[in-house]
Design an enzyme around this catalytic site. Sequence first.
Site, PDB file in Angstrom:
ATOM      1  N   CYS A  84      41.442  41.530  30.807  1.00  0.00           N
ATOM      2  CA  CYS A  84      41.406  41.179  32.232  1.00  0.00           C
ATOM      3  C   CYS A  84      42.786  40.868  32.818  1.00  0.00           C
ATOM      4  CB  CYS A  84      40.443  40.024  32.470  1.00  0.00           C
ATOM      5  SG  CYS A  84      40.920  38.445  31.721  1.00  0.00           S
ATOM      6  N   HIS A  87      38.819  34.202  32.985  1.00  0.00           N
ATOM      7  CA  HIS A  87      38.734  35.603  33.423  1.00  0.00           C
ATOM      8  C   HIS A  87      39.362  35.741  34.803  1.00  0.00           C
ATOM      9  CE1 HIS A  87      37.133  39.661  33.087  1.00  0.00           C
ATOM     10  NE2 HIS A  87      36.645  39.572  34.317  1.00  0.00           N
ATOM     11  N   HIS A 109      37.883  44.557  37.791  1.00  0.00           N
ATOM     12  CA  HIS A 109      38.311  43.806  36.615  1.00  0.00           C
ATOM     13  C   HIS A 109      38.004  44.591  35.345  1.00  0.00           C
ATOM     14  CE1 HIS A 109      34.116  41.970  35.669  1.00  0.00           C
ATOM     15  NE2 HIS A 109      33.966  42.984  36.494  1.00  0.00           N
TER      16      HIS A 109
END
Length: 217
Positions: free
Chosen positions: A124, A175, A187
């Site tokens: 990520c 994240h 993402h």
Amino acid sequence: MTTDLTTGPAAARSTAQRMRAGAIRLLCAAALCVAATNAFAQDANVVAAGTQSAVQLDTPIKAAAPLKVRPIFGDLAELDPNAVLDQQQKPKLTERISGVLSKAMSLLGTPYRWGGESTEGFDCSGLVGYVYRSVLGMELPRVSRQMATTGEAVERSALVPGDLVFFGKRGRVSHVGIYVGEGRFLHAPSRGKDVRVDSLASGYWSGRYMQGRRVAM
């Protein structure tokens, strides 16, 4: 001797018959007039109804107001009503945001790879860092919890394309993604999945959303 038919009982009967026949003809004529009048009135009602229907059909229907949809590649001032930009800044900022989004979208389908930060695979934060570095020459912290300390905090309702969005639980960021507009973000989700676009309103991500950040562009 010639009989005078104009006088006497026979003449009287003939006159009475003619009078009865005349009266019958008058009654028939009157009945026909009444029938014709009724028929004309019915026709007039039908015509009037047809005319009214035609008027109603010809009456233009007011179209519903078009829905206004936020463009992903729009002017920053339009996306964020609170933004104050001068005319020289607007084209530059819009171009840079558009560049970030275009680059991010070009990476859709790239596989997830732990620690990856190249087109062979991303995690990520590796994805976000790659996009900002490639387009803006900007070096962001390598991990998501450190990225969450850069720039300025942005309310969820005020997010604009190019902002960073962070997720986690129990107050710990784990994240990060790039907001692309319309309540969506791009993402690299997790192992076994590719770079994709998801909704902030989805049950999983909505429950883990923590904050948005806006880095200087």
